[in-house]
Design an enzyme around this catalytic site. Structure first.
Site, PDB file in Angstrom:
ATOM      1  N   THR A 210       0.804  -1.229   0.000  1.00 38.71           N
ATOM      2  CA  THR A 210       0.000   0.000   0.000  1.00 38.71           C
ATOM      3  C   THR A 210       0.831   1.271   0.000  1.00 38.71           C
ATOM      4  O   THR A 210       1.931   1.323   0.565  1.00 38.71           O
ATOM      5  CB  THR A 210      -0.907   0.016   1.252  1.00 38.71           C
ATOM      6  OG1 THR A 210      -1.407   1.349   1.452  1.00 38.71           O
ATOM      7  CG2 THR A 210      -0.149  -0.356   2.518  1.00 38.71           C
TER       8      THR A 210
ATOM      9  N   GLU B  96       0.213   3.609   1.835  1.00 31.82           N
ATOM     10  CA  GLU B  96       0.341   4.031   3.240  1.00 31.82           C
ATOM     11  C   GLU B  96       1.768   3.815   3.747  1.00 31.82           C
ATOM     12  O   GLU B  96       2.190   4.439   4.709  1.00 31.82           O
ATOM     13  CB  GLU B  96      -0.620   3.242   4.131  1.00 31.82           C
ATOM     14  CG  GLU B  96      -1.961   3.903   4.369  1.00 31.82           C
ATOM     15  CD  GLU B  96      -1.901   5.088   5.326  1.00 31.82           C
ATOM     16  OE1 GLU B  96      -2.441   6.148   4.966  1.00 31.82           O
ATOM     17  OE2 GLU B  96      -1.325   4.959   6.418  1.00 31.82           O
TER      18      GLU B  96
ATOM     19  N   TYR C  55      -1.163   0.478  10.930  1.00 29.62           N
ATOM     20  CA  TYR C  55      -1.492  -0.249   9.696  1.00 29.62           C
ATOM     21  C   TYR C  55      -0.318  -0.174   8.709  1.00 29.62           C
ATOM     22  O   TYR C  55       0.111  -1.186   8.148  1.00 29.62           O
ATOM     23  CB  TYR C  55      -2.757   0.351   9.072  1.00 29.62           C
ATOM     24  CG  TYR C  55      -3.025  -0.091   7.652  1.00 29.62           C
ATOM     25  CD1 TYR C  55      -3.593  -1.325   7.366  1.00 29.62           C
ATOM     26  CD2 TYR C  55      -2.707   0.743   6.566  1.00 29.62           C
ATOM     27  CE1 TYR C  55      -3.837  -1.726   6.060  1.00 29.62           C
ATOM     28  CE2 TYR C  55      -2.957   0.356   5.256  1.00 29.62           C
ATOM     29  CZ  TYR C  55      -3.519  -0.875   5.009  1.00 29.62           C
ATOM     30  OH  TYR C  55      -3.747  -1.267   3.707  1.00 29.62           O
TER      31      TYR C  55
ATOM     32  N   LYS D 237       1.925  -3.278   7.285  1.00 29.59           N
ATOM     33  CA  LYS D 237       2.035  -3.523   5.841  1.00 29.59           C
ATOM     34  C   LYS D 237       3.493  -3.505   5.377  1.00 29.59           C
ATOM     35  O   LYS D 237       3.868  -4.208   4.443  1.00 29.59           O
ATOM     36  CB  LYS D 237       1.233  -2.472   5.066  1.00 29.59           C
ATOM     37  CG  LYS D 237      -0.253  -2.763   4.999  1.00 29.59           C
ATOM     38  CD  LYS D 237      -0.557  -3.921   4.038  1.00 29.59           C
ATOM     39  CE  LYS D 237      -2.039  -4.157   3.899  1.00 29.59           C
ATOM     40  NZ  LYS D 237      -2.360  -5.314   3.054  1.00 29.59           N
TER      41      LYS D 237
HETATM   42  P1  NAP Z   1     -11.265  -4.773   2.614  1.00 35.45           P
HETATM   43  O1  NAP Z   1     -12.499  -4.496   1.805  1.00 35.45           O
HETATM   44  O2  NAP Z   1     -11.186  -4.235   3.990  1.00 35.45           O
HETATM   45  O3  NAP Z   1     -11.104  -6.364   2.684  1.00 35.45           O
HETATM   46  C1  NAP Z   1     -10.276  -6.990   3.620  1.00 35.45           C
HETATM   47  C2  NAP Z   1     -10.538  -8.487   3.584  1.00 35.45           C
HETATM   48  O4  NAP Z   1      -9.693  -9.111   4.579  1.00 35.45           O
HETATM   49  C3  NAP Z   1     -11.984  -8.908   3.930  1.00 35.45           C
HETATM   50  O5  NAP Z   1     -12.363  -9.966   3.091  1.00 35.45           O
HETATM   51  C4  NAP Z   1     -11.862  -9.403   5.360  1.00 35.45           C
HETATM   52  O6  NAP Z   1     -12.841 -10.361   5.709  1.00 35.45           O
HETATM   53  C5  NAP Z   1     -10.491 -10.052   5.298  1.00 35.45           C
HETATM   54  N1  NAP Z   1      -9.929 -10.310   6.620  1.00 35.45           N
HETATM   55  C6  NAP Z   1      -9.821  -9.451   7.664  1.00 35.45           C
HETATM   56  N2  NAP Z   1      -9.270 -10.068   8.732  1.00 35.45           N
HETATM   57  C7  NAP Z   1      -9.020 -11.346   8.345  1.00 35.45           C
HETATM   58  C8  NAP Z   1      -8.455 -12.467   9.003  1.00 35.45           C
HETATM   59  N3  NAP Z   1      -8.039 -12.408  10.277  1.00 35.45           N
HETATM   60  N4  NAP Z   1      -8.351 -13.615   8.313  1.00 35.45           N
HETATM   61  C9  NAP Z   1      -8.778 -13.706   7.036  1.00 35.45           C
HETATM   62  N5  NAP Z   1      -9.323 -12.674   6.350  1.00 35.45           N
HETATM   63  C10 NAP Z   1      -9.436 -11.500   7.013  1.00 35.45           C
HETATM   64  O7  NAP Z   1      -9.970  -4.294   1.839  1.00 35.45           O
HETATM   65  P2  NAP Z   1      -9.766  -3.951   0.279  1.00 35.45           P
HETATM   66  O8  NAP Z   1     -10.033  -2.513   0.072  1.00 35.45           O
HETATM   67  O9  NAP Z   1     -10.455  -4.973  -0.550  1.00 35.45           O
HETATM   68  O10 NAP Z   1      -8.191  -4.125   0.149  1.00 35.45           O
HETATM   69  C11 NAP Z   1      -7.611  -5.381  -0.161  1.00 35.45           C
HETATM   70  C12 NAP Z   1      -6.180  -5.408   0.343  1.00 35.45           C
HETATM   71  O11 NAP Z   1      -5.445  -4.378  -0.287  1.00 35.45           O
HETATM   72  C13 NAP Z   1      -6.024  -5.174   1.843  1.00 35.45           C
HETATM   73  O12 NAP Z   1      -4.920  -5.946   2.271  1.00 35.45           O
HETATM   74  C14 NAP Z   1      -5.702  -3.699   1.940  1.00 35.45           C
HETATM   75  O13 NAP Z   1      -4.966  -3.436   3.120  1.00 35.45           O
HETATM   76  C15 NAP Z   1      -4.868  -3.514   0.692  1.00 35.45           C
HETATM   77  N6  NAP Z   1      -4.894  -2.192   0.079  1.00 35.45           N
HETATM   78  C16 NAP Z   1      -6.084  -1.575  -0.180  1.00 35.45           C
HETATM   79  C17 NAP Z   1      -6.088  -0.347  -0.815  1.00 35.45           C
HETATM   80  C18 NAP Z   1      -7.385   0.360  -1.137  1.00 35.45           C
HETATM   81  O14 NAP Z   1      -7.336   1.566  -1.393  1.00 35.45           O
HETATM   82  N7  NAP Z   1      -8.514  -0.327  -1.178  1.00 35.45           N
HETATM   83  C19 NAP Z   1      -4.873   0.251  -1.200  1.00 35.45           C
HETATM   84  C20 NAP Z   1      -3.690  -0.422  -0.941  1.00 35.45           C
HETATM   85  C21 NAP Z   1      -3.716  -1.662  -0.323  1.00 35.45           C
HETATM   86  P3  NAP Z   1     -14.240  -9.893   6.363  1.00 35.45           P
HETATM   87  O15 NAP Z   1     -14.993  -9.252   5.261  1.00 35.45           O
HETATM   88  O16 NAP Z   1     -14.833 -11.159   6.808  1.00 35.45           O
HETATM   89  O17 NAP Z   1     -13.880  -8.970   7.483  1.00 35.45           O
HETATM   90  N1  GDD Z   2     -12.214   7.359   6.766  1.00 39.26           N
HETATM   91  C1  GDD Z   2     -12.303   8.692   6.889  1.00 39.26           C
HETATM   92  N2  GDD Z   2     -13.393   9.232   7.500  1.00 39.26           N
HETATM   93  N3  GDD Z   2     -11.297   9.454   6.414  1.00 39.26           N
HETATM   94  C2  GDD Z   2     -11.417  10.795   6.513  1.00 39.26           C
HETATM   95  C3  GDD Z   2     -12.524  11.402   7.112  1.00 39.26           C
HETATM   96  C4  GDD Z   2     -13.560  10.582   7.640  1.00 39.26           C
HETATM   97  O1  GDD Z   2     -14.546  11.041   8.189  1.00 39.26           O
HETATM   98  N4  GDD Z   2     -12.347  12.747   7.050  1.00 39.26           N
HETATM   99  C5  GDD Z   2     -11.185  12.974   6.445  1.00 39.26           C
HETATM  100  N5  GDD Z   2     -10.607  11.786   6.118  1.00 39.26           N
HETATM  101  C6  GDD Z   2      -9.294  11.624   5.492  1.00 39.26           C
HETATM  102  C7  GDD Z   2      -8.358  10.709   6.264  1.00 39.26           C
HETATM  103  O2  GDD Z   2      -7.800  11.401   7.389  1.00 39.26           O
HETATM  104  C8  GDD Z   2      -7.358  10.377   5.176  1.00 39.26           C
HETATM  105  O3  GDD Z   2      -6.395  11.403   5.071  1.00 39.26           O
HETATM  106  C9  GDD Z   2      -8.204  10.366   3.903  1.00 39.26           C
HETATM  107  O4  GDD Z   2      -9.450  10.993   4.236  1.00 39.26           O
HETATM  108  C10 GDD Z   2      -8.486   8.973   3.335  1.00 39.26           C
HETATM  109  O5  GDD Z   2      -8.963   8.162   4.381  1.00 39.26           O
HETATM  110  P1  GDD Z   2      -9.544   6.679   4.081  1.00 39.26           P
HETATM  111  O6  GDD Z   2     -10.567   6.728   3.018  1.00 39.26           O
HETATM  112  O7  GDD Z   2      -9.930   6.096   5.397  1.00 39.26           O
HETATM  113  O8  GDD Z   2      -8.306   5.919   3.429  1.00 39.26           O
HETATM  114  P2  GDD Z   2      -6.757   5.841   3.823  1.00 39.26           P
HETATM  115  O9  GDD Z   2      -6.003   6.643   2.805  1.00 39.26           O
HETATM  116  O10 GDD Z   2      -6.532   6.154   5.249  1.00 39.26           O
HETATM  117  O11 GDD Z   2      -6.465   4.291   3.638  1.00 39.26           O
HETATM  118  C11 GDD Z   2      -6.938   3.579   2.474  1.00 39.26           C
HETATM  119  O12 GDD Z   2      -5.988   3.657   1.449  1.00 39.26           O
HETATM  120  C12 GDD Z   2      -4.735   3.005   1.740  1.00 39.26           C
HETATM  121  C13 GDD Z   2      -3.836   3.214   0.521  1.00 39.26           C
HETATM  122  O13 GDD Z   2      -3.207   4.468   0.617  1.00 39.26           O
HETATM  123  C14 GDD Z   2      -7.229   2.150   2.909  1.00 39.26           C
HETATM  124  O14 GDD Z   2      -7.882   1.479   1.860  1.00 39.26           O
HETATM  125  C15 GDD Z   2      -5.961   1.402   3.223  1.00 39.26           C
HETATM  126  O15 GDD Z   2      -6.256   0.018   3.447  1.00 39.26           O
HETATM  127  C16 GDD Z   2      -5.020   1.537   2.016  1.00 39.26           C
HETATM  128  O16 GDD Z   2      -3.821   0.831   2.244  1.00 39.26           O
END
Ligand code: NAP
Ligand code: GDD
Length: 325
Positions: A126, A128, A150, A154
């Site tokens: 990520t 992050e 987090y 990661k």
């Molecule tokens: P998500 O919607 O939060 O999905 C996370 C998945 O992990 C869910 O299926 C959850 O299952 C499962 N999980 C949580 N705890 C577990 C455990 N102890 N054992 C087995 N499975 C578990 O995340 P996403 O947005 O699809 O992201 C997918 C991956 O990419 C994550 O690793 C995230 O950190 C990473 N990532 C995401 C982003 C982004 O912007 N979306 C960016 C960079 C990296 P449940 O549904 O049952 O809780």
């Molecule tokens: N969630 C949330 N809720 N974020 C807020 C809010 C609020 O009410 N107000 C402002 N923000 C700001 C957060 O402080 C952050 O700077 C930004 O919005 C994005 O927050 P999120 O959508 O929660 O995502 P993230 O960037 O912290 O993390 C996501 O992206 C990562 C990749 O850069 C997650 O998907 C992570 O799992 C992923 O790795």
């Protein structure tokens, strides 16, 4: 013979899109599923693939369940998408986050190494990890500086992936993905929180939207585009690490403006700043350089932020019309 894939986190946003993509490519798709009380299959159902995937009980913190899953699925490709993925929660549950998001990845790598070291492995790394950014545009060579438990977890998983590649010759790749969203995004993340609120405000069900730091900037893309890059990484002869991003960054404020404007409203009339949603340490800005993914994988994002947010608002409006609340 069709290929077999194992996806951890198959019930999450990316897991659902990846499962659909792999099914379309003719794979037999297995998914590790942690037992939950609530309905965790809604995303697979929305994409119409719930009945087409084979679910295996297991948990990232239980390496024996991962070994069993590897033995049952016999996959050529393993995608480790499972994680405690919400940055905000990682301060209140740092140990759980370390165990699931950090050690969990090592558990999957061990299961791969023990059961079939030829299986190809993808780690969901990520942006992050860049945290307090050390370069204006982040690429595969930018030093990391995580700003949350987090991000720290990661980073462990990322380096474990690199280390298993170098130590054991695993075909292990790490996708350093910047934020990607969709109608299947969890409602705790800011884009979905905004699009859900916009739909509810438009329908007269909500009066205001409370947010934290709306000056934060993110490089947002569409999850459906990003899972294609994951798959492409595992088709390469050599494993490697790739930044996957759009190359543009936008404030939370401007994203709100786009979302409210889509239904003819002005965000300034509804957004209220609430200290509850500020984080102990913030990642102020992320901006990725996806040049290596473009050159090496032929990958490019196809969806603009405006298209993405419109898709999410429209989908939240439709859900409200079906459920009525
Ligand atoms: P998500 O919607 O939060 O999905 C996370 C998945 O992990 C869910 O299926 C959850 O299952 C499962 N999980 C949580 N705890 C577990 C455990 N102890 N054992 C087995 N499975 C578990 O995340 P996403 O947005 O699809 O992201 C997918 C991956 O990419 C994550 O690793 C995230 O950190 C990473 N990532 C995401 C982003 C982004 O912007 N979306 C960016 C960079 C990296 P449940 O549904 O049952 O809780
Ligand atoms: N969630 C949330 N809720 N974020 C807020 C809010 C609020 O009410 N107000 C402002 N923000 C700001 C957060 O402080 C952050 O700077 C930004 O919005 C994005 O927050 P999120 O959508 O929660 O995502 P993230 O960037 O912290 O993390 C996501 O992206 C990562 C990749 O850069 C997650 O998907 C992570 O799992 C992923 O790795």
């Amino acid at each position: 013979m069709s290929k077999s894939a194992l996806i951890t986190g198959i019930t999450g946003q990316d897991g659902a899109y990846l499962a659909k993509l792999l099914l379309e490519k003719g794979y037999k798709v297995h998914g590790l599923m942690a037992r939950r009380g609530s309905d965790s299959l809604w995303r697979l159902r929305e994409l119409g693939v719930e009945r087409d995937v084979s679910l295996i009980d297991g948990d990232l913190t239980d390496v024996t369940s991962l070994i069993r899953a590897m033995e049952m699925a016999r996959p050529q490709e393993v995608y480790n998408l499972g994680a405690q993925s919400f940055v905000g929660t990682s301060w209140s549950q740092p140990i759980l986050t370390a165990q699931v998001t950090g050690v969990g990845a090592v558990n999957v790598l061990e299961a791969v190494r023990i059961v079939d070291a030829k299986a190809r492995f993808y780690q969901a790394s990520t942006s992050e990890m860049f945290g307090l950014i050390q370069a204006a545009k982040q690429d595969e060579n930018t030093p990391f500086y995580p700003r949350s438990p987090y991000g720290v977890a990661k980073l462990m998983a990322h380096w474990a992936t690199v280390n298993y590649r170098e130590s054991f010759g695993l075909h292990a790749s790490s996708g350093i993905l910047f934020n990607h969203e969709s109608p299947l995004r969890g409602p705790e993340f800011v884009t979905r929180k905004v699009t859900q609120a916009v739909a509810r405000i438009k329908k007269g069900l909500q009066k205001e939207l409370r947010l934290g730091n709306i000056d934060a900037q993110r490089d947002w893309g569409f999850a459906g585009d990003y899972v294609e890059a994951m798959w492409a990484m595992l088709q390469q002869d050599e494993a490697s690490d790739y930044v996957v991003a759009t190359g543009t960054t936008t404030t939370v404020r401007a994203m709100c403006e786009i979302a409210f404007k889509h239904v003819g409203l002005n965000y300034q009339d509804y957004v209220v700043i609430d200290p509850e949603f500020f984080r102990p340490a913030e990642v102020d800005i992320l901006l990725g350089n996806p040049a290596k993914a473009k050159a090496g994988l032929g990958w490019e994002p196809k969806t603009s932020l405006e298209q993405l947010i419109a898709m999410m608002v429209d989908s939240d409006l439709r859900r409200l019309e079906v459920s009525g609340s």
